[in-house]
Design an enzyme around this catalytic site. Structure first.
Site, PDB file in Angstrom:
ATOM      1  N   ASP A  68      -0.401  -1.861   3.726  1.00 49.66           N
ATOM      2  CA  ASP A  68      -0.119  -2.868   4.761  1.00 49.66           C
ATOM      3  C   ASP A  68       0.546  -2.246   5.984  1.00 49.66           C
ATOM      4  OD1 ASP A  68       2.294  -2.280   3.568  1.00 49.66           O
ATOM      5  OD2 ASP A  68       2.978  -4.363   3.451  1.00 49.66           O
ATOM      6  N   LYS A 114      16.235  -1.331   0.584  1.00 49.43           N
ATOM      7  CA  LYS A 114      16.725  -2.620   1.093  1.00 49.43           C
ATOM      8  C   LYS A 114      18.230  -2.825   0.923  1.00 49.43           C
ATOM      9  CE  LYS A 114      12.108  -4.367   0.875  1.00 49.43           C
ATOM     10  NZ  LYS A 114      11.085  -4.291  -0.136  1.00 49.43           N
ATOM     11  N   ASP A 162       4.704  -2.437   9.647  1.00 49.78           N
ATOM     12  CA  ASP A 162       4.390  -2.994   8.332  1.00 49.78           C
ATOM     13  C   ASP A 162       3.945  -4.427   8.591  1.00 49.78           C
ATOM     14  OD1 ASP A 162       4.545  -4.517   6.012  1.00 49.78           O
ATOM     15  OD2 ASP A 162       6.135  -3.302   5.161  1.00 49.78           O
TER      16      ASP A 162
HETATM   17  N1  GDD Z   1      -1.281  -1.796  -7.093  1.00 49.44           N
HETATM   18  C1  GDD Z   1      -0.103  -2.346  -6.827  1.00 49.44           C
HETATM   19  N2  GDD Z   1       0.658  -2.856  -7.852  1.00 49.44           N
HETATM   20  N3  GDD Z   1       0.292  -2.398  -5.542  1.00 49.44           N
HETATM   21  C2  GDD Z   1       1.494  -2.961  -5.289  1.00 49.44           C
HETATM   22  C3  GDD Z   1       2.322  -3.495  -6.293  1.00 49.44           C
HETATM   23  C4  GDD Z   1       1.869  -3.436  -7.656  1.00 49.44           C
HETATM   24  O1  GDD Z   1       2.523  -3.882  -8.619  1.00 49.44           O
HETATM   25  N4  GDD Z   1       3.447  -3.992  -5.686  1.00 49.44           N
HETATM   26  C5  GDD Z   1       3.301  -3.756  -4.357  1.00 49.44           C
HETATM   27  N5  GDD Z   1       2.121  -3.146  -4.104  1.00 49.44           N
HETATM   28  C6  GDD Z   1       1.596  -2.671  -2.800  1.00 49.44           C
HETATM   29  C7  GDD Z   1       1.563  -3.734  -1.706  1.00 49.44           C
HETATM   30  O2  GDD Z   1       0.286  -4.374  -1.663  1.00 49.44           O
HETATM   31  C8  GDD Z   1       1.820  -2.904  -0.443  1.00 49.44           C
HETATM   32  O3  GDD Z   1       0.634  -2.347   0.097  1.00 49.44           O
HETATM   33  C9  GDD Z   1       2.700  -1.769  -0.938  1.00 49.44           C
HETATM   34  O4  GDD Z   1       2.511  -1.698  -2.361  1.00 49.44           O
HETATM   35  C10 GDD Z   1       4.191  -1.960  -0.611  1.00 49.44           C
HETATM   36  O5  GDD Z   1       4.617  -3.233  -1.103  1.00 49.44           O
HETATM   37  P1  GDD Z   1       5.328  -4.286  -0.123  1.00 49.44           P
HETATM   38  O6  GDD Z   1       5.558  -5.515  -0.939  1.00 49.44           O
HETATM   39  O7  GDD Z   1       4.592  -4.410   1.149  1.00 49.44           O
HETATM   40  O8  GDD Z   1       6.736  -3.557   0.068  1.00 49.44           O
HETATM   41  P2  GDD Z   1       7.745  -3.683   1.299  1.00 49.44           P
HETATM   42  O9  GDD Z   1       7.018  -3.771   2.579  1.00 49.44           O
HETATM   43  O10 GDD Z   1       8.730  -4.760   0.993  1.00 49.44           O
HETATM   44  O11 GDD Z   1       8.540  -2.280   1.188  1.00 49.44           O
HETATM   45  C11 GDD Z   1       7.833  -1.054   1.045  1.00 49.44           C
HETATM   46  O12 GDD Z   1       7.295  -0.632   2.280  1.00 49.44           O
HETATM   47  C12 GDD Z   1       8.281  -0.329   3.323  1.00 49.44           C
HETATM   48  C13 GDD Z   1       7.540   0.201   4.542  1.00 49.44           C
HETATM   49  O13 GDD Z   1       6.591  -0.682   4.985  1.00 49.44           O
HETATM   50  C14 GDD Z   1       8.800   0.001   0.490  1.00 49.44           C
HETATM   51  O14 GDD Z   1       8.055   1.146   0.188  1.00 49.44           O
HETATM   52  C15 GDD Z   1       9.904   0.326   1.509  1.00 49.44           C
HETATM   53  O15 GDD Z   1      10.703   1.410   1.019  1.00 49.44           O
HETATM   54  C16 GDD Z   1       9.266   0.745   2.837  1.00 49.44           C
HETATM   55  O16 GDD Z   1      10.290   0.984   3.819  1.00 49.44           O
HETATM   56 MG    MG Z   2       5.052  -4.062   3.179  1.00 49.98          MG
END
Ligand code: GDD
Ligand code: MG
Length: 329
Positions: free
Chosen positions: A108, A159, A218
């Site tokens: 994303d 976070k 993001d």
């Molecule tokens: N296959 C799979 N299985 N993918 C997953 C799962 C899972 O259980 N959980 C989450 N994802 C995928 C989401 O679809 C997304 O592409 C990515 O992993 C990160 O998950 P998000 O839910 O978007 O996390 P975030 O945005 O709150 O935080 C993450 O991204 C930030 C940067 O954009 C973390 O990695 C943070 O540390 C980071 O700063």
């Molecule tokens: Mg994200």
């Protein structure tokens, strides 16, 4: 080089758009988000991608039946249950037999990051894993990553509470990993790379990070999804098959295929997905109008509202800062 792209999350922050469509298949300026991500990887020499799928895998598989997208070959790793980020990476990489240095991205994130430079940085430091960092105003929504002068990561804080982040450099969601990292991810259940694997690598002093000021978003929240649509639409924010009345005022908005905007309507800083309609004299501001949703004549939708697929707002009604339908609690 090969990459694992994480696209298995439920996209809860983008409901109701993600009720039937996974986040990375939502359109960004007329094309699914995943296509922008894969094209960027392809431009940096990635030839094969394992899509790490969980939520609605069918939507991806049906969209790319020949197994190619954005210039790369696709392989699918479908989880029976959500394995969280590290669990998902390990499941995908093991399934595809990855046994060399590889790239991982959060699917994303739309960025102009120089992935080639990240790989070179990783190799020069003989790191087990290297994280791309980007500066943000509010680090508390992300993984916060302080480093020493060489780029060695000294802590990974996912976070943190507001005002407790030691730096404004955050995990930008692109990693270079050695296959040895997979050995430390226990198979069979969920494991978080942010909360378990990276902190363990910090202890071993084998985790590095490279900051970059390349454009970075993001797209996983309503505000950033809107922003990324506006950013990427470039010169052609109105699809040629959309019908916009000459007396309507459309500014800083992305208008999708077959959308219709009636006379004297005002649309600003908004996204109209395919087939959305805005009636005469209606106003849409800072909002997302879902596929075939309808804003009745004289109605107002504003303040970060999202209308889901085929939702209708009655003539003259006002919708302010609301998700329709409202997500289940
Ligand atoms: N296959 C799979 N299985 N993918 C997953 C799962 C899972 O259980 N959980 C989450 N994802 C995928 C989401 O679809 C997304 O592409 C990515 O992993 C990160 O998950 P998000 O839910 O978007 O996390 P975030 O945005 O709150 O935080 C993450 O991204 C930030 C940067 O954009 C973390 O990695 C943070 O540390 C980071 O700063
Ligand atoms: Mg994200």
């Amino acid at each position: 080089m090969r990459a694992v792209v994480l696209v298995g999350g439920k996209g809860t922050r983008l409901r109701p758009l993600t009720l039937a469509t996974p986040k990375q298949m939502l359109p960004v300026a007329g094309r699914p988000m995943i296509e922008w991500v894969l094209e960027h990887l392809s431009a940096h020499g990635i030839t094969d991608v394992v899509l790490s799928l969980g939520y609605r895998p069918d939507v991806f598989v049906e969209a790319y039946p020949d197994g190619r997208c954005g210039g790369v070959s696709l392989h699918y790793a479908v989880e029976d249950e959500p394995l969280d980020t590290a669990g998902a990476i390990a499941f995908a990489a093991r399934g595809a037999g990855i046994d060399e240095t590889f790239v991982v991205v959060n699917g994303d994130v739309l960025t102009g990051l120089d992935v080639t430079a990240l790989i070179a940085f990783h190799r020069a430091r003989r790191a087990a894993a290297t994280i791309a960092l980007t500066p943000v105003e509010d680090p508390s929504r992300y993984g916060v990553v302080p480093t020493d002068a060489d780029g060695r990561v000294t802590a990974f804080i996912e976070k943190p509470p507001a005002d407790q982040a030691p730096t404004n450099l955050i995990n930008a969601g692109t990693y270079v990993l050695e296959p040895s990292v997979l050995d430390r991810i226990a198979p069979g259940g969920p494991v978080s790379i942010e909360r378990t694997t990276f902190p363990a690598l910090v202890e071993e002093r084998t985790l590095f990070a490279m900051a970059s000021d390349a454009p970075w978003v993001d797209a996983g929240t309503p505000a950033t999804y809107l922003q990324v649509n506006l950013d990427r639409a470039g010169e052609t924010p109105i699809d040629p098959t959309a019908a916009v009345d000459a007396s309507a005022q459309v500014t800083a908005s992305v208008v999708g295929a077959a959308a219709r905007i009636g006379s004297a309507a005002v649309v600003s800083r908004s996204v109209l997905l395919e087939g959305a309609t805005v009636g005469a004299g209606a106003t849409v501001r800072d909002s997302i109008i879902g596929w075939r949703a309808h804003v009745g004549p004289g109605a107002t939708v504003s303040g970060g509202s999202i209308l889901g697929e085929s939702v209708a707002v009655a003539a003259g009604e006002t919708v302010t800062s609301r998700l329709v339908p409202a997500p289940a609690p």
